[in-house]
Design a protein around this motif. Sequence first.
Motif, PDB file in Angstrom:
ATOM      1  N   GLU A  75     -38.967-102.361  18.616  1.00  0.00           N
ATOM      2  CA  GLU A  75     -38.999-101.698  17.315  1.00  0.00           C
ATOM      3  C   GLU A  75     -37.696-100.986  16.989  1.00  0.00           C
ATOM      4  O   GLU A  75     -37.340-100.826  15.822  1.00  0.00           O
ATOM      5  N   GLU A  76     -36.981-100.533  18.027  1.00  0.00           N
ATOM      6  CA  GLU A  76     -35.721 -99.811  17.816  1.00  0.00           C
ATOM      7  C   GLU A  76     -34.701-100.251  18.845  1.00  0.00           C
ATOM      8  O   GLU A  76     -35.054-100.700  19.942  1.00  0.00           O
ATOM      9  N   VAL A  77     -33.427-100.096  18.493  1.00  0.00           N
ATOM     10  CA  VAL A  77     -32.359-100.513  19.395  1.00  0.00           C
ATOM     11  C   VAL A  77     -31.128 -99.652  19.163  1.00  0.00           C
ATOM     12  O   VAL A  77     -30.843 -99.238  18.036  1.00  0.00           O
ATOM     13  N   TYR A  78     -30.419 -99.355  20.228  1.00  0.00           N
ATOM     14  CA  TYR A  78     -29.119 -98.683  20.140  1.00  0.00           C
ATOM     15  C   TYR A  78     -28.043 -99.758  19.998  1.00  0.00           C
ATOM     16  O   TYR A  78     -28.075-100.771  20.697  1.00  0.00           O
ATOM     17  N   VAL A  79     -27.086 -99.533  19.098  1.00  0.00           N
ATOM     18  CA  VAL A  79     -26.054-100.523  18.824  1.00  0.00           C
ATOM     19  C   VAL A  79     -24.672 -99.923  19.109  1.00  0.00           C
ATOM     20  O   VAL A  79     -24.354 -98.821  18.631  1.00  0.00           O
ATOM     21  N   GLY A  80     -23.874-100.634  19.895  1.00  0.00           N
ATOM     22  CA  GLY A  80     -22.516-100.196  20.175  1.00  0.00           C
ATOM     23  C   GLY A  80     -21.603-100.458  18.991  1.00  0.00           C
ATOM     24  O   GLY A  80     -21.726-101.465  18.296  1.00  0.00           O
ATOM     25  N   LEU A  81     -20.679 -99.539  18.760  1.00  0.00           N
ATOM     26  CA  LEU A  81     -19.754 -99.653  17.635  1.00  0.00           C
ATOM     27  C   LEU A  81     -18.326 -99.663  18.163  1.00  0.00           C
ATOM     28  O   LEU A  81     -17.871 -98.720  18.819  1.00  0.00           O
ATOM     29  N   SER A  82     -17.624-100.760  17.904  1.00  0.00           N
ATOM     30  CA  SER A  82     -16.220-100.890  18.311  1.00  0.00           C
ATOM     31  C   SER A  82     -15.581-101.944  17.421  1.00  0.00           C
ATOM     32  O   SER A  82     -16.266-102.656  16.701  1.00  0.00           O
ATOM     33  N   GLY A  83     -14.270-102.058  17.470  1.00  0.00           N
ATOM     34  CA  GLY A  83     -13.598-103.052  16.644  1.00  0.00           C
ATOM     35  C   GLY A  83     -12.160-102.675  16.353  1.00  0.00           C
ATOM     36  O   GLY A  83     -11.694-101.575  16.674  1.00  0.00           O
ATOM     37  N   LEU A 362     -26.713 -98.511  27.592  1.00  0.00           N
ATOM     38  CA  LEU A 362     -28.063 -98.274  28.085  1.00  0.00           C
ATOM     39  C   LEU A 362     -28.158 -96.955  28.834  1.00  0.00           C
ATOM     40  O   LEU A 362     -29.119 -96.189  28.666  1.00  0.00           O
ATOM     41  N   SER A 363     -27.169 -96.686  29.662  1.00  0.00           N
ATOM     42  CA  SER A 363     -27.170 -95.445  30.437  1.00  0.00           C
ATOM     43  C   SER A 363     -27.147 -94.227  29.516  1.00  0.00           C
ATOM     44  O   SER A 363     -27.896 -93.268  29.702  1.00  0.00           O
ATOM     45  N   LYS A 364     -26.276 -94.287  28.506  1.00  0.00           N
ATOM     46  CA  LYS A 364     -26.204 -93.189  27.543  1.00  0.00           C
ATOM     47  C   LYS A 364     -27.516 -93.064  26.774  1.00  0.00           C
ATOM     48  O   LYS A 364     -28.033 -91.951  26.574  1.00  0.00           O
ATOM     49  N   ALA A 365     -28.052 -94.192  26.343  1.00  0.00           N
ATOM     50  CA  ALA A 365     -29.272 -94.174  25.543  1.00  0.00           C
ATOM     51  C   ALA A 365     -30.453 -93.596  26.314  1.00  0.00           C
ATOM     52  O   ALA A 365     -31.263 -92.848  25.760  1.00  0.00           O
ATOM     53  N   THR A 366     -30.563 -93.926  27.594  1.00  0.00           N
ATOM     54  CA  THR A 366     -31.680 -93.403  28.376  1.00  0.00           C
ATOM     55  C   THR A 366     -31.576 -91.889  28.558  1.00  0.00           C
ATOM     56  O   THR A 366     -32.586 -91.206  28.704  1.00  0.00           O
ATOM     57  N   SER A 367     -30.351 -91.369  28.519  1.00  0.00           N
ATOM     58  CA  SER A 367     -30.167 -89.927  28.703  1.00  0.00           C
ATOM     59  C   SER A 367     -30.434 -89.133  27.429  1.00  0.00           C
ATOM     60  O   SER A 367     -30.719 -87.935  27.500  1.00  0.00           O
ATOM     61  N   ILE A 368     -30.358 -89.772  26.263  1.00  0.00           N
ATOM     62  CA  ILE A 368     -30.538 -89.037  25.007  1.00  0.00           C
ATOM     63  C   ILE A 368     -31.873 -89.345  24.321  1.00  0.00           C
ATOM     64  O   ILE A 368     -32.235 -88.681  23.354  1.00  0.00           O
ATOM     65  N   THR A 369     -32.611 -90.329  24.822  1.00  0.00           N
ATOM     66  CA  THR A 369     -33.908 -90.650  24.231  1.00  0.00           C
ATOM     67  C   THR A 369     -34.962 -89.673  24.739  1.00  0.00           C
ATOM     68  O   THR A 369     -35.135 -89.536  25.952  1.00  0.00           O
ATOM     69  N   PRO A 370     -35.668 -88.974  23.858  1.00  0.00           N
ATOM     70  CA  PRO A 370     -36.722 -88.048  24.294  1.00  0.00           C
ATOM     71  C   PRO A 370     -37.736 -88.746  25.187  1.00  0.00           C
ATOM     72  O   PRO A 370     -38.026 -89.934  25.008  1.00  0.00           O
ATOM     73  N   PHE A 371     -38.305 -88.003  26.156  1.00  0.00           N
ATOM     74  CA  PHE A 371     -39.171 -88.609  27.161  1.00  0.00           C
ATOM     75  C   PHE A 371     -40.434 -89.235  26.571  1.00  0.00           C
ATOM     76  O   PHE A 371     -41.035 -90.111  27.174  1.00  0.00           O
ATOM     77  N   ASN A 372     -40.833 -88.798  25.384  1.00  0.00           N
ATOM     78  CA  ASN A 372     -42.054 -89.322  24.776  1.00  0.00           C
ATOM     79  C   ASN A 372     -41.791 -90.437  23.766  1.00  0.00           C
ATOM     80  O   ASN A 372     -42.650 -90.762  22.964  1.00  0.00           O
ATOM     81  N   GLN A 373     -40.581 -91.013  23.813  1.00  0.00           N
ATOM     82  CA  GLN A 373     -40.240 -92.087  22.898  1.00  0.00           C
ATOM     83  C   GLN A 373     -39.838 -93.340  23.680  1.00  0.00           C
ATOM     84  O   GLN A 373     -39.382 -93.249  24.819  1.00  0.00           O
ATOM     85  N   THR A 374     -40.012 -94.478  23.060  1.00  0.00           N
ATOM     86  CA  THR A 374     -39.645 -95.748  23.673  1.00  0.00           C
ATOM     87  C   THR A 374     -39.210 -96.710  22.576  1.00  0.00           C
ATOM     88  O   THR A 374     -39.582 -96.540  21.412  1.00  0.00           O
ATOM     89  N   CYS A 375     -38.421 -97.698  22.935  1.00  0.00           N
ATOM     90  CA  CYS A 375     -37.937 -98.674  21.946  1.00  0.00           C
ATOM     91  C   CYS A 375     -38.842 -99.891  21.830  1.00  0.00           C
ATOM     92  O   CYS A 375     -38.704-100.673  20.894  1.00  0.00           O
ATOM     93  N   VAL A 376     -39.760-100.058  22.780  1.00  0.00           N
ATOM     94  CA  VAL A 376     -40.576-101.264  22.833  1.00  0.00           C
ATOM     95  C   VAL A 376     -42.052-100.913  22.794  1.00  0.00           C
ATOM     96  O   VAL A 376     -42.513-100.057  23.552  1.00  0.00           O
ATOM     97  N   ARG A 377     -42.799-101.572  21.914  1.00  0.00           N
ATOM     98  CA  ARG A 377     -44.260-101.461  21.898  1.00  0.00           C
ATOM     99  C   ARG A 377     -44.806-102.648  22.683  1.00  0.00           C
ATOM    100  O   ARG A 377     -44.697-103.802  22.256  1.00  0.00           O
ATOM    101  N   LEU A 378     -45.404-102.357  23.844  1.00  0.00           N
ATOM    102  CA  LEU A 378     -45.933-103.414  24.686  1.00  0.00           C
ATOM    103  C   LEU A 378     -47.205-103.988  24.084  1.00  0.00           C
ATOM    104  O   LEU A 378     -48.003-103.271  23.471  1.00  0.00           O
ATOM    105  N   ASN A 379     -47.417-105.297  24.260  1.00  0.00           N
ATOM    106  CA  ASN A 379     -48.573-105.962  23.673  1.00  0.00           C
ATOM    107  C   ASN A 379     -49.862-105.700  24.431  1.00  0.00           C
ATOM    108  O   ASN A 379     -50.932-105.641  23.846  1.00  0.00           O
TER     109      ASN A 379
END
Length: 461
Positions: A75-83, A362-379
């Motif tokens: 449902e959600e994703v972190y996107v790297g920005l560079s260029g 991924l490492s950065k994202a796991t450190s800033i994502t609140p513990f009660n949130q997730t990017c994937v809804r499991l089926n």
Amino acid sequence: MTKTQHIVALEIGSSKIVGAIAEKSPSGYVEVKHLEVEKLINSVRHGCVQNVENTKGAINSIIKKLENRVDGTIEEVYVGLSGRSLHSEPTEVNHNLDATVPITNQVLERIISDAGKDPIKNYETIEVVPRTYYVDKNETSNPNGQYGSNINIKLNLIVAKPNLKLNLDRVMTGGTRVKDYLVTPLVVADEILETSEKSLGCMLVDIGAETTTVSIYKDSSLVYLTTLPLGGRNITRDITTGLNVLEDTAERVKKNINNPLDKNVDHISIEGVNSVDAANYIVARTGEIIANIKQQIQYAGIKTVDLHNIVLIGGGAQLQGIARRLEDEIKLRVRMGSYPRDLNILDHNINRAEYIQVFSLLSKATSITPFNQTCVRLNSPFNNESEGFSLDHTRSANEGDDQYGYDNFRPEEIATSKAASKPNQSNPPRTSKKTKLPWVEKYRKKFEKLMSEPEDEEQDF
């Protein structure tokens, strides 16, 4: 119950898009099991999306493959920005303060945020990075809690052409939302550089397919960041043009010459291409890339002696001998970067240096994502309930309070439709006491045993 988070990150490069999922347990153990890659040709140039539809298609393909891996919906994703246009612009802000009131983090955040609002012609400010603080003209590393009548902050504005982020917004218009954009070179530096390296002074050099990003740190702060329009693909194209071969052939030749930067390259034929002839093109273009990297030290306003070492990453950094050549030309020790230490990557097929960027995201994202949130809804309903995240279930209160949801398996619900249409009137109404099927109890005991095992035990894959 456990609350394993699934965090997803995308890194969009000039030659490929990489997507990966990290799983973080409540104990903090982070493992990367799933990674997918889609190669691109001329859809992203110098790190900036050119063909929106092709890029969108590649991203959707990665998302679908990752969803199949975990049996869920991303449902959600972190996107790297560079260029190519991404670089730093030095600036400073000066504010008068009430000397009777202590400086707080809230005050600092407001001043820094305001600094990023000043427009820079033809550029958009992506992030503001503080460099040095002065309270009443006295340098300090942390003004929080101090008193003073004036504060001066030297900063770096991380800016880029507006279309860099705009086109990323355009490709991320499907069902998957962007949770946040992360500036890739800043995140990589935070995740893989040693604290001592930032303090003593170092260069982080990321040689990609069409760009080379140079970040310079000194006294624990970012001094300079720029993106050069040169990379490994320039070398490949030189071979393609000079020796009249296909680009894929030139790429394989480049990778299969044993130390092509050595003066004594063996005369061998690789797919009909003379190794010495190809090596001449490799040496020439690599020399140009290194010369441009070296020049950035002067542009940053410092000297080589002010730096301690160079950390080298990126697909282009895999060229044999380039680390040694960089060391010889710039006169600084070079080490190859590795993925963040807090990640556990047990699959050797994805544990590769060319994926350091997405691993850092991924490492950065796991450190800033609140513990009660997730990017994937499991089926799986069992997974969704056990994960403990906020999911839209409509189970009523009178269905029982079994926390695992096993009370839903009732013998009367498995009765045939014929029996259900003719209820046994001789039996009294059921009480709140429920009878569980033997196989359900067996499954439940196995499940409880599995969930009670320590999270950080080593597993076989």
